[in-house]
Scaffold this motif. Sequence first.
Motif, mmCIF file in Angstrom:
data_model
loop_
_atom_site.group_PDB
_atom_site.id
_atom_site.type_symbol
_atom_site.label_atom_id
_atom_site.label_comp_id
_atom_site.label_asym_id
_atom_site.label_seq_id
_atom_site.Cartn_x
_atom_site.Cartn_y
_atom_site.Cartn_z
ATOM 1 N N THR A 1 0.850 -1.197 0.000
ATOM 2 C CA THR A 1 0.000 0.000 0.000
ATOM 3 C C THR A 1 0.880 1.240 0.000
ATOM 4 O O THR A 1 1.982 1.227 0.548
ATOM 5 C CB THR A 1 -0.884 0.070 1.266
ATOM 6 N N LEU A 2 0.349 2.289 -0.633
ATOM 7 C CA LEU A 2 0.938 3.623 -0.459
ATOM 8 C C LEU A 2 0.030 4.331 0.526
ATOM 9 O O LEU A 2 -1.037 4.826 0.180
ATOM 10 C CB LEU A 2 1.004 4.371 -1.797
ATOM 11 N N ALA B 1 6.179 -5.654 -7.618
ATOM 12 C CA ALA B 1 4.940 -5.876 -6.875
ATOM 13 C C ALA B 1 3.854 -4.897 -7.327
ATOM 14 O O ALA B 1 4.085 -4.027 -8.165
ATOM 15 C CB ALA B 1 5.205 -5.729 -5.385
ATOM 16 N N ARG B 2 2.678 -5.062 -6.762
ATOM 17 C CA ARG B 2 1.565 -4.160 -7.061
ATOM 18 C C ARG B 2 1.433 -3.173 -5.907
ATOM 19 O O ARG B 2 1.517 -3.563 -4.735
ATOM 20 C CB ARG B 2 0.277 -4.970 -7.195
ATOM 21 N N LEU B 3 1.233 -1.912 -6.246
ATOM 22 C CA LEU B 3 1.117 -0.868 -5.229
ATOM 23 C C LEU B 3 -0.314 -0.347 -5.223
ATOM 24 O O LEU B 3 -0.807 0.139 -6.249
ATOM 25 C CB LEU B 3 2.095 0.278 -5.538
ATOM 26 N N VAL B 4 -0.961 -0.457 -4.070
ATOM 27 C CA VAL B 4 -2.330 0.046 -3.945
ATOM 28 C C VAL B 4 -2.271 1.425 -3.306
ATOM 29 O O VAL B 4 -1.781 1.575 -2.181
ATOM 30 C CB VAL B 4 -3.183 -0.899 -3.082
ATOM 31 N N VAL B 5 -2.742 2.414 -4.047
ATOM 32 C CA VAL B 5 -2.717 3.775 -3.526
ATOM 33 C C VAL B 5 -3.914 3.953 -2.586
ATOM 34 O O VAL B 5 -5.056 3.707 -2.967
ATOM 35 C CB VAL B 5 -2.765 4.798 -4.672
ATOM 36 N N LEU C 1 2.767 -4.573 4.413
ATOM 37 C CA LEU C 1 2.137 -3.415 5.021
ATOM 38 C C LEU C 1 3.179 -2.629 5.804
ATOM 39 O O LEU C 1 3.963 -3.201 6.550
ATOM 40 C CB LEU C 1 1.033 -3.899 5.965
ATOM 41 N N ASN C 2 3.174 -1.313 5.609
ATOM 42 C CA ASN C 2 4.087 -0.440 6.337
ATOM 43 C C ASN C 2 3.260 0.482 7.208
ATOM 44 O O ASN C 2 2.352 1.144 6.710
ATOM 45 C CB ASN C 2 4.934 0.371 5.361
ATOM 46 N N GLN C 3 3.580 0.534 8.506
ATOM 47 C CA GLN C 3 2.764 1.325 9.415
ATOM 48 C C GLN C 3 3.621 1.929 10.517
ATOM 49 O O GLN C 3 4.621 1.343 10.941
ATOM 50 C CB GLN C 3 1.705 0.436 10.090
ATOM 51 N N THR C 4 3.173 3.080 11.007
ATOM 52 C CA THR C 4 3.737 3.550 12.267
ATOM 53 C C THR C 4 3.050 2.743 13.364
ATOM 54 O O THR C 4 1.904 2.312 13.193
ATOM 55 C CB THR C 4 3.440 5.046 12.488
ATOM 56 N N PRO C 5 3.729 2.542 14.483
ATOM 57 C CA PRO C 5 3.102 1.764 15.553
ATOM 58 C C PRO C 5 1.751 2.318 15.991
ATOM 59 O O PRO C 5 0.827 1.553 16.267
ATOM 60 C CB PRO C 5 4.132 1.822 16.675
#
Lengths: 965, 276
Positions: free
Chosen positions: A569-570, A591-595, A619-623
């Motif tokens: 994801t973006l 890979a595929r990027l979902v905006v 998935l990239n996230q802040t805590p």
Amino acid sequence: MSRTDLIPPDRSPSAHCHARRVRLPDGVGATWLAGLFERAVRTWWGDTPDRLPRLWDERVPAACDSAVAGRRVEAELHRPLDAEGALLRAVLLQYADGPADLVLVAHRANLDALSLRTVADVLTGRARYEGFTDKTASHIVAAADAETLKRWREADFSGRIAWASGDDAAGDRTGLVTVAIREAGPDVPATMAAAVGLVLGRYENQENPVVGVLGPVPERPEGALGAFDAGLLLALDLSGARTAGELVAETAQALASDGGRCDGRQYAELLAETGGRVVAGLLTDGPAESGSGTHVPCQTAPFPLTIVPGRTPDGGLQLVVRHRLEDVDADSARRFARHVVRAYEQLANAPAGLVPADVELMDEAETRQVVALGRPLRRLDWRPERIDDVFASRVAERPDAVALTCEGRSLTYAELDARADRFAAALLDRGVRAGERVGVCLGRTPDLVVAMLAVLKADAVYVPMDPAYPADRLAFTAQDAALRIVIADQDFPGGGSASVVRPEELETHGGEAGRARPERREPGEAAYVIYTSGSTGRPKGVVVPHRNVVALLSATRDDFGLGPGDTWTLFHSSAFDFSVWEIWGALLTGARLVVVPYWVSRSPEEFRELLARERVTVLNQTPSAFAQLMEADRRQDERLAVRLVIFGGEPLDARPLRAWFDRYPEDRCRLVNMYGITETTVHVTAQNVTRREAMTGSRSVGHALPGWHLYVLDERGRPVPCGVPGEIHVGGDGVALEYLDRPELTAQRFLPDPFTMGRVYRSGDRGRLLPDGRLEHLGRLDTQVKLRGFRVELDEIRNVLLDDPSVTAAAVVLNGDRDAAGARIDAYVVPAGGDPAAIRQRAAKVLPEHMLPATITPLDTLPLTANGKLDVRGLPEPVVAPAAPIRAPSGELAGALAAVWESVLGVPVGPDDNFFELGGNSLYAMRVAAAMRDRGLPAFPMRELYLHPTVSGLAYVLDEVTSHE
Amino acid sequence: MTMRLSGKTAVITGAARGLGRASARMFAREGADLVLLDVARGLPGVPYALGSASQLEYTAELCREFGVSVMTRQADVRETHDVEAAVSMAIGRFGRIDVLVNNAGIAAPSGKVAHEIDEHEWQLMIDVDLSGAWRAIRAVGKLMVEQRSGSIVNIASTAGLVGYRHFAGYVAAKHGLIGLTKAVALDYAPRKVRVNALCPGSVRDDPQVEGRMLAEIARSLDVPVGEHEEAFVQAQPMNTLIEPDDVASAAVWLASDESRQVTGSVLTVDGGFTAR
């Protein structure tokens, strides 16, 4: 006989019991010894018959050099004696092969070390008992004078020994390490005490460390038997105001004076007052050894680190550190002892003018070892390339694979490539030069990615700007980066010289697509410039070259198994460099990027829905954001397809992740915590997070990535010992080129690598290297804080407030840091007149939402400490003032809504109060949405709260929505 | 090597032989310093030879080989003075007492139905097997309470849990000892002093520890030892006799900090005998 009051007073008798073993001379029989013993003790202590010691004569059915004998002697040497009981314990151990040992044990409150040695000498025929007498010791503890008391109070008792690991179950158990001293000096105890203080100061980051001393008073009468030990506290000044020589001289003076003694009561009071502890102390009673024998200066360590200078059997000097295993492990104690000896050797031979900071703790070998510790586990195997070239390879491999998805529409790699080519051609037609910076100010849409790629294809440098930022901030960026062209789909407030180009204009360009510059710059040249919060009060542009991004992907691709099967994801703002990783991490690995549309990113429920629908795997996230997502996910039966979660942007508290692991075991979804800095290209280290980390609350951020390396350095740029905190420096393939047009700042922060080729970035973060090379991140050195993933420089906010002509003084603090959602910035101003609301409005023009103080409280003056610094603890509770007199919200829905807001925000809410001005933020907004759902109130899209941030406004909209259903 | 009792001082009564010797040896192996007590002479009314001074010294010698300090003293648990003198000797030497093992006990005079037991026989049995333990507890209890630590292990018997024909006095004394254990456990629990009972089943008369319990019981019942042994092997579900070290191991555990939350409990080492 009277007892002295020893420090530390709270320890079990064993801490103040000392012991001595002597081998009986040949021909001394047990009977003869028993007779001598009787006569001697009756002469010395006949007037206290109930405390008279006796001689225990015991046989050991083993040879004197056997393991059994060794164990037996150790047990006797460490058997404590109560302070109130017999004055001495004497045990004669007769071995099966003839020899015999005499073991003597005494409590310091009754007999000091010299007395015990005298008793041993008498009983082994080296001295006659008539020469010694029992002496009272009551006079020796002189009260500390006022000046000494003041020095003690101002000293630093905050030592935590966080640089070692303790064993909670160790109880009183004590370890022992020994280090030889090669170069002796004149005054061993004073020099050693100064060395201990110096090392402690470095380890604990203290300017005024405290060292305890327990030993004989200087005026101890000769030939006396009794208790002549007293306590002393040394508060050392390491500020640099004193040279090393002065430090030692002062210490010597304190040790030699009769005043300034610290008794048990004072000691306890000081510790209660300061809430701290004395981490290290010296036992100075190791008298010069005579003959064979063993002296145990304490059976268990009175101080967590108890330092005993003494002599080796062959007469050399040595240092023994007895450490409480509850606080200090053996490796850390050995390191500490080694550093104390090294500091001692430098102090003992200090040239005039040597200041404490000059003293080196580590030798070359240890320095090399610590430097090697910060290296990654694997080497980086890669070839520097341009971002757009790597992308082109992915296009060539799988042109028809989907590259981008946004709200149901998709672009394949070939389509994305073609569209970016058209944009690039249009940019070239507009005269974009190689290396020119081009602004990209687009929301989270596919064209954001297309535009970035196009700028790179045109061999220019993209400058991402978040259109949600205030106009003034965007204008500053455009000006600072000297942008001629900004790609934006709304009016760009830049004014000035930047001209706005809309994506449609680039799309409809009739020029020749695919026309790239024939000769493009090298991979080592700039690819993008991201602006970060700056400590000087204005943001600064970080210039990052192509090769760094390619290195980042090379460093992580194999370990994380990144490839065409993944969907990313973006999620993050393009102005936050986590998005660099999201975009190029996906597109450079096929890979595929979902905006993720902005409003979806603000709602955990909607975002979770997207993750499920799109079957997102990476998935990239802040805590903080992840905590909300986890909560939303918990309410659903269905499991997500996520196989890898990367945490970044703020410190991770791993403990709440246990619930996640119950739903997503580690073999189904891997969690990785990454420490990173914009200036070193998104990430620096990686730490797998498993249930173990969650259970232990680990703060480790892991090892350096392949290609990256770490140093933890002190203020002088020297590596600090393993486990000791210092400033994190990052070197290797991720180090950015510079701060744009800020040569001075660049020179301050990007330094030559002291140990290898290249440069290091001086992060301003505090950290320590663990013995296995993993890094612990300990927060910022300065006032910079991370708030919901954003790096916020409190001084920058303060400077903005001070820029307001109606403000004469300002303070900015971060409050409520225990709860990520509750963390908020509070400001205090001393207004020259005028209305705080107006100050807030003016600040809001310059500061992005996440930097805008939740409250601005007017004060007459700012509270200051004695040193003239802001007294943060003296600041009053922030005033959360409603903008207008409270008027009861009208209507049932409005009433319910106000109740929800009040419960979430914790302040009274009127119908026209602005949610954000009451301290609301995006995380509180999510809580409001959740609370409304729980109470059966109508659901609403997150954007409505942003568009209608008052109770009356939102109630009106919700009414409309529900009545049309 | 981890020593489960190092730094601890243990007082063991009835230490000359049998379970006392087995426990002492295992305590020494685990690093405990020892004060070993035994009546070390015959008692009028007890129809078999009790431990001797020589046996007590031999136990001490076995223990010293582990490198611990061992003191011995003759003490009759019926005599308050004997017990208190032994405890004060232990304090003078070691400064503390961490463990008391109330092991001293007699199995006979027995072998009679209840109304045939005479007054003296009854008193003797209760005085040694029940009151003796109480006297030792009285002597160390105050000290352990002051130390705020200590473990008392009362060697009872399966006869403390079930009845045996022709052993009314013994069974009553051992039931009483379990009652004593529970009551004192409650008295001392707030001060972190623990009291537990250990109930061995039929223990083999191991020649190494010079045990003779089984033989004496057989003699009281007037049956051949072999027959009696066989009966107990049959009666214990694991179909074997208990070894002295099986009991000593349980005593080590109760004495050590590993059992720090265990008090007022009754631990059986009986091959399942009382599980029926």
